[in-house]
Design a protein around this motif. Structure first.
Motif, PDB file in Angstrom:
ATOM      1  N   GLU A   1      12.790  10.453   7.132  1.00 46.39           N
ATOM      2  CA  GLU A   1      13.840   9.448   6.986  1.00 46.39           C
ATOM      3  C   GLU A   1      13.354   8.055   7.389  1.00 46.39           C
ATOM      4  OE1 GLU A   1      18.112   8.289   8.916  1.00 46.39           O
ATOM      5  OE2 GLU A   1      17.841  10.390   8.367  1.00 46.39           O
ATOM      6  N   PRO A   2      12.630   7.893   8.505  1.00 49.22           N
ATOM      7  CA  PRO A   2      12.107   6.558   8.808  1.00 49.22           C
ATOM      8  C   PRO A   2      11.214   5.988   7.709  1.00 49.22           C
ATOM      9  CG  PRO A   2      12.040   7.896  10.776  1.00 49.22           C
ATOM     10  CD  PRO A   2      12.457   8.814   9.650  1.00 49.22           C
ATOM     11  N   TYR A   3      10.393   6.848   7.068  1.00 54.06           N
ATOM     12  CA  TYR A   3       9.593   6.366   5.940  1.00 54.06           C
ATOM     13  C   TYR A   3      10.485   5.833   4.823  1.00 54.06           C
ATOM     14  CZ  TYR A   3       7.807   6.974   1.216  1.00 54.06           C
ATOM     15  OH  TYR A   3       7.555   6.801  -0.121  1.00 54.06           O
TER      16      TYR A   3
ATOM     17  N   ARG B   1       5.451  -1.364 -10.034  1.00 49.24           N
ATOM     18  CA  ARG B   1       4.779  -2.255  -9.081  1.00 49.24           C
ATOM     19  C   ARG B   1       5.702  -2.608  -7.921  1.00 49.24           C
ATOM     20  NH1 ARG B   1      -0.065  -4.355 -11.189  1.00 49.24           N
ATOM     21  NH2 ARG B   1      -0.370  -3.769 -13.375  1.00 49.24           N
ATOM     22  N   LEU B   2       6.994  -2.805  -8.221  1.00 49.75           N
ATOM     23  CA  LEU B   2       7.962  -3.121  -7.172  1.00 49.75           C
ATOM     24  C   LEU B   2       8.085  -1.963  -6.193  1.00 49.75           C
ATOM     25  CD1 LEU B   2      10.081  -5.563  -6.723  1.00 49.75           C
ATOM     26  CD2 LEU B   2      11.765  -3.869  -7.448  1.00 49.75           C
ATOM     27  N   GLU B   3       8.154  -0.748  -6.729  1.00 49.40           N
ATOM     28  CA  GLU B   3       8.315   0.423  -5.873  1.00 49.40           C
ATOM     29  C   GLU B   3       7.069   0.691  -5.035  1.00 49.40           C
ATOM     30  OE1 GLU B   3      11.051   1.935  -5.347  1.00 49.40           O
ATOM     31  OE2 GLU B   3      12.161   0.847  -6.885  1.00 49.40           O
ATOM     32  N   LEU B   4       5.901   0.557  -5.633  1.00 51.32           N
ATOM     33  CA  LEU B   4       4.671   0.795  -4.882  1.00 51.32           C
ATOM     34  C   LEU B   4       4.490  -0.264  -3.792  1.00 51.32           C
ATOM     35  CD1 LEU B   4       2.228   1.821  -7.761  1.00 51.32           C
ATOM     36  CD2 LEU B   4       3.512   3.304  -6.199  1.00 51.32           C
ATOM     37  N   GLN B   5       4.916  -1.478  -4.055  1.00 48.40           N
ATOM     38  CA  GLN B   5       4.842  -2.509  -3.028  1.00 48.40           C
ATOM     39  C   GLN B   5       5.761  -2.175  -1.852  1.00 48.40           C
ATOM     40  OE1 GLN B   5       6.468  -6.635  -3.620  1.00 48.40           O
ATOM     41  NE2 GLN B   5       4.293  -7.185  -3.415  1.00 48.40           N
ATOM     42  N   ALA B   6       6.942  -1.638  -2.149  1.00 48.96           N
ATOM     43  CA  ALA B   6       7.843  -1.236  -1.072  1.00 48.96           C
ATOM     44  C   ALA B   6       7.229  -0.109  -0.243  1.00 48.96           C
ATOM     45  CB  ALA B   6       9.199  -0.818  -1.641  1.00 48.96           C
ATOM     46  N   ASP B   7       6.499   0.804  -0.879  1.00 49.41           N
ATOM     47  CA  ASP B   7       5.773   1.826  -0.132  1.00 49.41           C
ATOM     48  C   ASP B   7       4.718   1.185   0.767  1.00 49.41           C
ATOM     49  OD1 ASP B   7       6.949   4.263  -0.853  1.00 49.41           O
ATOM     50  OD2 ASP B   7       5.835   4.354  -2.728  1.00 49.41           O
ATOM     51  N   CYS B   8       4.041   0.176   0.250  1.00 51.79           N
ATOM     52  CA  CYS B   8       3.026  -0.525   1.020  1.00 51.79           C
ATOM     53  C   CYS B   8       3.659  -1.215   2.236  1.00 51.79           C
ATOM     54  CB  CYS B   8       2.324  -1.540   0.123  1.00 51.79           C
ATOM     55  SG  CYS B   8       0.760  -2.181   0.769  1.00 51.79           S
ATOM     56  N   TYR B   9       4.813  -1.827   2.033  1.00 54.37           N
ATOM     57  CA  TYR B   9       5.514  -2.476   3.140  1.00 54.37           C
ATOM     58  C   TYR B   9       5.940  -1.442   4.186  1.00 54.37           C
ATOM     59  CZ  TYR B   9       5.862  -6.819   0.386  1.00 54.37           C
ATOM     60  OH  TYR B   9       5.577  -7.956  -0.317  1.00 54.37           O
TER      61      TYR B   9
ATOM     62  N   LYS C   1       4.603  11.627  -1.657  1.00 55.37           N
ATOM     63  CA  LYS C   1       4.133  12.515  -2.725  1.00 55.37           C
ATOM     64  C   LYS C   1       5.308  13.216  -3.408  1.00 55.37           C
ATOM     65  CE  LYS C   1       2.395  16.466  -1.514  1.00 55.37           C
ATOM     66  NZ  LYS C   1       1.480  17.489  -0.949  1.00 55.37           N
ATOM     67  N   THR C   2       6.268  13.649  -2.624  1.00 56.84           N
ATOM     68  CA  THR C   2       7.390  14.420  -3.152  1.00 56.84           C
ATOM     69  C   THR C   2       8.227  13.619  -4.132  1.00 56.84           C
ATOM     70  OG1 THR C   2       7.475  15.745  -1.128  1.00 56.84           O
ATOM     71  CG2 THR C   2       9.457  15.728  -2.506  1.00 56.84           C
ATOM     72  N   VAL C   3       8.365  12.296  -3.899  1.00 59.03           N
ATOM     73  CA  VAL C   3       9.202  11.483  -4.777  1.00 59.03           C
ATOM     74  C   VAL C   3       8.385  10.721  -5.823  1.00 59.03           C
ATOM     75  CG1 VAL C   3      11.134  11.271  -3.179  1.00 59.03           C
ATOM     76  CG2 VAL C   3       9.265   9.615  -3.051  1.00 59.03           C
TER      77      VAL C   3
ATOM     78  N   ALA D   1       0.225  10.253  -6.331  1.00 57.08           N
ATOM     79  CA  ALA D   1      -1.028   9.686  -5.826  1.00 57.08           C
ATOM     80  C   ALA D   1      -0.899   8.196  -5.584  1.00 57.08           C
ATOM     81  CB  ALA D   1      -2.162   9.978  -6.815  1.00 57.08           C
ATOM     82  N   GLN D   2      -0.239   7.490  -6.487  1.00 61.23           N
ATOM     83  CA  GLN D   2      -0.061   6.046  -6.316  1.00 61.23           C
ATOM     84  C   GLN D   2       0.798   5.733  -5.094  1.00 61.23           C
ATOM     85  OE1 GLN D   2       1.577   5.286 -10.213  1.00 61.23           O
ATOM     86  NE2 GLN D   2      -0.308   4.315 -10.933  1.00 61.23           N
ATOM     87  N   ARG D   3       1.839   6.482  -4.895  1.00 62.18           N
ATOM     88  CA  ARG D   3       2.739   6.217  -3.777  1.00 62.18           C
ATOM     89  C   ARG D   3       2.025   6.448  -2.453  1.00 62.18           C
ATOM     90  NH1 ARG D   3       8.958   7.052  -4.987  1.00 62.18           N
ATOM     91  NH2 ARG D   3       8.843   5.527  -3.329  1.00 62.18           N
ATOM     92  N   MET D   4       1.242   7.513  -2.375  1.00 62.57           N
ATOM     93  CA  MET D   4       0.475   7.759  -1.152  1.00 62.57           C
ATOM     94  C   MET D   4      -0.594   6.682  -0.960  1.00 62.57           C
ATOM     95  SD  MET D   4       0.079  11.913  -0.939  1.00 62.57           S
ATOM     96  CE  MET D   4      -0.649  12.121  -2.567  1.00 62.57           C
ATOM     97  N   LYS D   5      -1.228   6.271  -2.050  1.00 64.93           N
ATOM     98  CA  LYS D   5      -2.274   5.242  -1.962  1.00 64.93           C
ATOM     99  C   LYS D   5      -1.719   3.947  -1.396  1.00 64.93           C
ATOM    100  CE  LYS D   5      -4.886   2.064  -4.894  1.00 64.93           C
ATOM    101  NZ  LYS D   5      -5.260   1.693  -6.290  1.00 64.93           N
ATOM    102  N   TRP D   6      -0.585   3.491  -1.896  1.00 62.66           N
ATOM    103  CA  TRP D   6      -0.088   2.186  -1.470  1.00 62.66           C
ATOM    104  C   TRP D   6       0.552   2.238  -0.090  1.00 62.66           C
ATOM    105  CZ3 TRP D   6      -1.592  -2.312  -3.168  1.00 62.66           C
ATOM    106  CH2 TRP D   6      -2.206  -2.370  -4.421  1.00 62.66           C
ATOM    107  N   PHE D   7       1.137   3.362   0.291  1.00 61.44           N
ATOM    108  CA  PHE D   7       1.577   3.501   1.681  1.00 61.44           C
ATOM    109  C   PHE D   7       0.377   3.394   2.609  1.00 61.44           C
ATOM    110  CE2 PHE D   7       2.115   6.069   5.479  1.00 61.44           C
ATOM    111  CZ  PHE D   7       3.310   5.585   5.998  1.00 61.44           C
ATOM    112  N   THR D   8      -0.706   4.074   2.251  1.00 58.46           N
ATOM    113  CA  THR D   8      -1.922   4.042   3.066  1.00 58.46           C
ATOM    114  C   THR D   8      -2.514   2.639   3.117  1.00 58.46           C
ATOM    115  OG1 THR D   8      -2.372   6.356   2.504  1.00 58.46           O
ATOM    116  CG2 THR D   8      -4.206   5.059   3.372  1.00 58.46           C
ATOM    117  N   THR D   9      -2.470   1.924   1.994  1.00 61.96           N
ATOM    118  CA  THR D   9      -2.972   0.547   1.977  1.00 61.96           C
ATOM    119  C   THR D   9      -2.221  -0.318   2.983  1.00 61.96           C
ATOM    120  OG1 THR D   9      -3.650   0.688  -0.339  1.00 61.96           O
ATOM    121  CG2 THR D   9      -3.276  -1.517   0.554  1.00 61.96           C
TER     122      THR D   9
END
Length: 313
Positions: free
Chosen positions: A188-190, A222-230, A261-263, A287-295
């Motif tokens: 949930e915090p993620y 791109r918007l969603e992956l950036q939010a994962d990065c944030y 990964k799940t979403v 893979a993209q979502r995990m990559k940008w969170f990690t970034t």
């Protein structure tokens, strides 16, 4: 995940609307389901789990950088709702000790941690004045500044009223029950970190860049992956101990990565019995979502999270 038992969390901007509660303008809004998903709830509704308003509200006015809508925005910034408003669900959440014992209080502590982090980071790295978002929990359905929504939408951010909306049954019923996520106390915090990332995009005017709404390299992805990065940026700060959280362990980080990964769009398409179709993506692959969170976690800067300039996602 543990909270500093002495931390004062009373300022966390979280409120509860109850069942079918909430305010806001506009009538019922039909949520478009990308990727050919089935209507009527279930996994189809989760395909837009993070930000349904990208496909409805965001392409019009009312956003910084998007033109128009100044009245709604100004009203939202001055809205005191969510700060110790006396609702019973969060009334007893005062300290980090409460957050360690109660998931509702943990939510309030996370909200305050996100607010403190972005309150310092956004002006420093983005040169933009920070305005806090608030979180509103609900049961079943809710009316928002972006229209009516139900639990099937999943957690989402509404830029019109600058609020994050969350039906807390989503994590057990959908993320774990339907999509097979491993769960855990940092999931949930993620998700809240991701949604708060959308709020930061709203303040920066990034949502005004969204023109293409589907496809593996679309603006919506791109918007969603950036939010994962944030979300990763905030997680790194929290993992170092921010005065509210006492630090996160590797298990917490793995829970966040599993949730990302799940979403992923490919994972959701497969879970819905569909073939993987990148042209229908709106949030990015697992893979993209995990990559940008990690970034975001490793780099910790808005510049590193610039998915709109990235040649490869």
């Amino acid at each position: 995940m543990r909270f500093n038992p002495k931390a004062d969390i009373s300022g966390g901007r979280v409120s509860d609307a109850g069942r079918g509660g909430g305010g806001g303008r506009g009538g019922p809004m039909r949520i478009p389901l990308p990727g050919g998903a089935r209507a009527g709830g279930g996994i189809g509704g989760v395909i837009i789990v993070i930000l349904f308003v990208v496909l409805t509200q965001c392409m019009g006015g009312g956003l910084p950088g998007g033109g128009g809508g100044g009245t709604t925005q100004g009203q939202a910034q001055g809205d005191p709702q969510g700060i110790d408003n006396g609702d019973e669900r969060y009334a007893s959440c005062k300290t980090g000790a409460d957050a360690n014992d109660n998931p509702d209080c943990a939510r309030k502590a996370v909200a305050l941690s996100l607010e403190n982090y972005w309150g310092a980071t956004l002006p420093d790295q983005g040169g933009t004045e920070f305005q806090p978002a608030s979180i509103e929990t609900f049961d079943g359905s809710i009316a928002t500044g972006c229209g009516n929504a139900t639990s099937q939408v999943g957690p989402f951010y509404c830029p019109a009223d600058q609020k994050i909306y969350l039906d807390t049954t989503f994590f057990a019923d959908v993320l774990e029950g339907q999509l097979g996520g491993q769960g855990g106390d940092f999931v949930e915090p993620y998700v809240l970190g991701h949604e708060y990332g959308h709020h930061i995009q709203n303040l920066l005017g990034t949502m005004g860049k969204v023109r293409t709404q589907q496809g593996p390299s679309s603006d919506a992805v791109r918007l969603e992956l950036q939010a994962d990065c944030y979300a990763g940026m905030w997680t790194k700060d929290a993992s170092d101990g921010d005065g509210i959280l006492e630090g996160l362990d590797q298990g917490d980080i793995e829970e966040a990565l599993d949730a990302a990964k799940t979403v992923g769009d490919d994972r959701i398409q497969q879970a819905g019995g569909q073939r993987v179709n990148p042209e229908g993506w709106t949030h990015g692959s697992s893979a993209q979502r995990m990559k940008w969170f990690t970034t975001g976690y490793e780099k910790g800067t808005l510049e590193a999270c610039d998915t709109f300039s990235a040649s490869s996602l």
